[in-house]
Design a protein around this motif. Sequence first.
Motif, PDB file in Angstrom:
ATOM      1  N   ILE A  74       0.557  -1.213  -0.070  1.00 53.29           N
ATOM      2  CA  ILE A  74       0.101  -0.270  -0.256  1.00 53.29           C
ATOM      3  C   ILE A  74       1.173   1.034  -0.068  1.00 53.29           C
ATOM      4  CG2 ILE A  74      -1.476   1.376   1.539  1.00 53.29           C
ATOM      5  CD1 ILE A  74      -2.857  -1.554   2.392  1.00 53.29           C
ATOM      6  N   GLN A  75       1.755   0.982   1.540  1.00 54.70           N
ATOM      7  CA  GLN A  75       2.687   2.103   0.551  1.00 54.70           C
ATOM      8  C   GLN A  75       3.352   2.547  -0.557  1.00 54.70           C
ATOM      9  OE1 GLN A  75       6.367   2.168   1.508  1.00 54.70           O
ATOM     10  NE2 GLN A  75       6.599   4.121   1.182  1.00 54.70           N
ATOM     11  N   LYS A  76       4.230   1.421  -1.415  1.00 53.39           N
ATOM     12  CA  LYS A  76       5.407   1.438  -2.036  1.00 53.39           C
ATOM     13  C   LYS A  76       3.704   1.901  -3.899  1.00 53.39           C
ATOM     14  CE  LYS A  76       8.466  -0.134   0.152  1.00 53.39           C
ATOM     15  NZ  LYS A  76       9.540   0.544   0.310  1.00 53.39           N
ATOM     16  N   GLN A  87      -0.943  -8.651 -13.681  1.00 56.59           N
ATOM     17  CA  GLN A  87      -0.785  -8.159 -14.933  1.00 56.59           C
ATOM     18  C   GLN A  87       0.155  -7.072 -15.337  1.00 56.59           C
ATOM     19  OE1 GLN A  87      -0.857 -10.896 -17.025  1.00 56.59           O
ATOM     20  NE2 GLN A  87      -1.512 -12.240 -15.333  1.00 56.59           N
ATOM     21  N   ASN A  88       0.662  -6.160 -14.667  1.00 54.58           N
ATOM     22  CA  ASN A  88       0.841  -4.604 -15.150  1.00 54.58           C
ATOM     23  C   ASN A  88       2.394  -4.662 -14.723  1.00 54.58           C
ATOM     24  OD1 ASN A  88       2.036  -2.607 -15.228  1.00 54.58           O
ATOM     25  ND2 ASN A  88      -0.267  -1.236 -14.506  1.00 54.58           N
ATOM     26  N   ARG A  89       3.535  -5.333 -16.054  1.00 57.44           N
ATOM     27  CA  ARG A  89       4.288  -5.681 -15.755  1.00 57.44           C
ATOM     28  C   ARG A  89       5.656  -3.913 -15.565  1.00 57.44           C
ATOM     29  NH1 ARG A  89       2.950  -9.470 -16.255  1.00 57.44           N
ATOM     30  NH2 ARG A  89       3.173 -11.368 -17.416  1.00 57.44           N
ATOM     31  N   HIS A  90       4.933  -2.695 -15.959  1.00 59.15           N
ATOM     32  CA  HIS A  90       5.295  -2.098 -15.446  1.00 59.15           C
ATOM     33  C   HIS A  90       5.401  -1.458 -14.287  1.00 59.15           C
ATOM     34  CE1 HIS A  90       6.399   2.287 -15.376  1.00 59.15           C
ATOM     35  NE2 HIS A  90       5.169   2.920 -14.482  1.00 59.15           N
ATOM     36  N   LEU A  91       3.880  -1.860 -13.562  1.00 61.92           N
ATOM     37  CA  LEU A  91       3.752  -1.730 -11.723  1.00 61.92           C
ATOM     38  C   LEU A  91       4.719  -2.830 -11.590  1.00 61.92           C
ATOM     39  CD1 LEU A  91       2.807  -0.390  -9.770  1.00 61.92           C
ATOM     40  CD2 LEU A  91       0.830  -1.845  -9.575  1.00 61.92           C
ATOM     41  N   THR A  92       4.877  -4.075 -11.559  1.00 63.29           N
ATOM     42  CA  THR A  92       5.296  -4.979 -10.667  1.00 63.29           C
ATOM     43  C   THR A  92       7.688  -4.881 -11.023  1.00 63.29           C
ATOM     44  OG1 THR A  92       5.860  -6.224 -12.674  1.00 63.29           O
ATOM     45  CG2 THR A  92       4.443  -7.206 -11.634  1.00 63.29           C
ATOM     46  N   ALA A  93       7.595  -3.910 -12.518  1.00 65.64           N
ATOM     47  CA  ALA A  93       8.830  -3.694 -12.147  1.00 65.64           C
ATOM     48  C   ALA A  93       9.105  -1.909 -11.128  1.00 65.64           C
ATOM     49  CB  ALA A  93       8.992  -3.891 -13.425  1.00 65.64           C
ATOM     50  N   GLU A  94       8.731  -2.109 -10.702  1.00 64.57           N
ATOM     51  CA  GLU A  94       8.608  -0.224 -10.371  1.00 64.57           C
ATOM     52  C   GLU A  94       8.447  -0.770  -8.981  1.00 64.57           C
ATOM     53  OE1 GLU A  94       9.127   2.914 -10.944  1.00 64.57           O
ATOM     54  OE2 GLU A  94       9.752   1.774 -13.045  1.00 64.57           O
ATOM     55  N   LEU A  95       7.461  -2.071  -8.428  1.00 65.92           N
ATOM     56  CA  LEU A  95       7.131  -2.356  -6.783  1.00 65.92           C
ATOM     57  C   LEU A  95       8.858  -3.016  -6.484  1.00 65.92           C
ATOM     58  CD1 LEU A  95       3.742  -3.690  -7.708  1.00 65.92           C
ATOM     59  CD2 LEU A  95       4.642  -1.565  -5.884  1.00 65.92           C
ATOM     60  N   LYS A  96       8.967  -4.118  -7.341  1.00 59.84           N
ATOM     61  CA  LYS A  96      10.347  -5.340  -6.927  1.00 59.84           C
ATOM     62  C   LYS A  96      11.280  -3.523  -7.380  1.00 59.84           C
ATOM     63  CE  LYS A  96       8.849  -8.805  -9.121  1.00 59.84           C
ATOM     64  NZ  LYS A  96       9.519  -9.797 -10.914  1.00 59.84           N
ATOM     65  N   LYS A  97      11.732  -2.820  -7.662  1.00 61.32           N
ATOM     66  CA  LYS A  97      12.504  -1.039  -7.170  1.00 61.32           C
ATOM     67  C   LYS A  97      12.543  -1.626  -6.054  1.00 61.32           C
ATOM     68  CE  LYS A  97      12.029   0.495 -11.374  1.00 61.32           C
ATOM     69  NZ  LYS A  97      12.426   2.004 -12.146  1.00 61.32           N
ATOM     70  N   ALA A  98      11.055  -1.044  -5.837  1.00 67.30           N
ATOM     71  CA  ALA A  98      11.091  -0.139  -4.379  1.00 67.30           C
ATOM     72  C   ALA A  98      10.810  -0.743  -3.158  1.00 67.30           C
ATOM     73  CB  ALA A  98       9.582   0.451  -4.038  1.00 67.30           C
ATOM     74  N   VAL A  99      10.770  -2.201  -3.037  1.00 69.28           N
ATOM     75  CA  VAL A  99      10.843  -2.921  -2.635  1.00 69.28           C
ATOM     76  C   VAL A  99      12.262  -3.801  -1.912  1.00 69.28           C
ATOM     77  CG1 VAL A  99      10.104  -5.747  -1.622  1.00 69.28           C
ATOM     78  CG2 VAL A  99       8.250  -4.198  -3.001  1.00 69.28           C
ATOM     79  N   SER A 100      12.149  -3.911  -0.746  1.00 69.56           N
ATOM     80  CA  SER A 100      14.178  -4.346   0.352  1.00 69.56           C
ATOM     81  C   SER A 100      13.414  -5.920  -1.018  1.00 69.56           C
ATOM     82  CB  SER A 100      14.024  -3.985   1.400  1.00 69.56           C
ATOM     83  OG  SER A 100      15.472  -5.352   1.881  1.00 69.56           O
ATOM     84  N   PRO A 101      15.076  -6.198  -0.755  1.00 71.06           N
ATOM     85  CA  PRO A 101      15.469  -7.834  -1.767  1.00 71.06           C
ATOM     86  C   PRO A 101      15.179  -8.157   0.126  1.00 71.06           C
ATOM     87  CG  PRO A 101      17.862  -6.543  -1.886  1.00 71.06           C
ATOM     88  CD  PRO A 101      16.570  -5.059  -1.302  1.00 71.06           C
ATOM     89  N   TRP A 102      15.851  -8.283   1.021  1.00 66.41           N
ATOM     90  CA  TRP A 102      15.205  -9.099   2.438  1.00 66.41           C
ATOM     91  C   TRP A 102      13.969  -8.273   2.926  1.00 66.41           C
ATOM     92  CZ3 TRP A 102      20.543  -6.752   2.275  1.00 66.41           C
ATOM     93  CH2 TRP A 102      21.847  -8.059   1.460  1.00 66.41           C
ATOM     94  N   SER A 103      13.207  -8.160   1.983  1.00 62.73           N
ATOM     95  CA  SER A 103      11.597  -7.535   2.596  1.00 62.73           C
ATOM     96  C   SER A 103      10.556  -8.669   3.522  1.00 62.73           C
ATOM     97  CB  SER A 103      11.179  -7.099   1.434  1.00 62.73           C
ATOM     98  OG  SER A 103       9.520  -6.312   2.152  1.00 62.73           O
TER      99      SER A 103
END
Length: 352
Positions: free
Chosen positions: A85-87, A224-240
């Motif tokens: 939600i925050q991201k 299914q939004n590939r742009h959103l998944t790419a943006e969220l993956k950049k925003a989320v910590s790898p060790w979230s």
Amino acid sequence: MVMYGHGGNVYSAAKAAGCHVDEIIDLSSNVSPFTPDSLLKGINIKSTIARLPEPYSLSLVSEIAKYHDVPEDTIIAGSGSSEFIQKICSLNTKKRALIIQPTYIDYMKQAELAEMQVCGCIMCGKKNFAFDENEILQCLPETAVCFICNPNNPTGTLIPKDEILFLADMFKKTLFVIDESYIDFCTDNNHTLIGCQQSNIVVLRSFSKAYAVAGLRAGYVYTQNRHLTAELKKAVSPWSLNSLAQEVCKRALNEDMRPYFDKIQNIKKQTIKRLSENENLEVIIGHANYMLIKLKKSDAASFCEYMLNHKILVRNCSNFVGLSDKYIRIAVREQIHMDTFCRLAEVYFRIY
């Protein structure tokens, strides 16, 4: 001014009641009372927490994708739905957000922190807060993000997925964030939007509620939004998501939870039956593992204080937009705890 806050703060409740946290009967947090023993059995906790988590929880993502029969690249795992939600809000700074109220307060909190232009569409209490499509259609134009909790917290209202798909198809420039944190508790499990192909829909899911692992903070996103998944993956910590949470959640996906959910629904039915006999209460019938209750002859603060004096924590709903100080919410716990609540409610209205 909206006062942000949640249920489940057993620590402050125990301090106020002068007891240990384990003595509090927590009806304020919508978490299942049943945790399968197998979720922790055999885990070498010392070894698990000694190493760094698997980056981006890829093994868990693979299991989630298999569970829902969707491609792995449509799933992102993280530390609970609240993180996403925050991201999502931070990715839409200063844009317009529509929130269907009354609902989970963090949508508004995170939207305001991201300086979004928040618009609330309040469902009518006289209609038991039913989803009003006509009201929402008037609010959707120019909306960047629309938050819908389904089933809704705190009302339990469930929106048929065809109605959401219709809105998403009509307003293709709006991102519809559908929070399905409580959908596992519905008797009919065909309402999920996971698997839908519309790119302007994102589904939030949580392990916390259904599997009773709220302390692990685990959830995931489907889109299914590939742009959103790419943006969220950049925003989320790898060790979230921590190592223990990853392991427990993988096990959870292999559990047959239906017997637990059926038991919760049976306890809920018995509780509603007893509460309906109390003329001082009105139960709003919903589809999830909690009940919104309107107090006819008292206010929420007084009622909750009385319950806490008996070591029962109840959710005061006066800080939900669209609700007054006449509303409380209780989650379904084991039958003995629900019976205790019902008995104390009967005593309360005889005294006050």
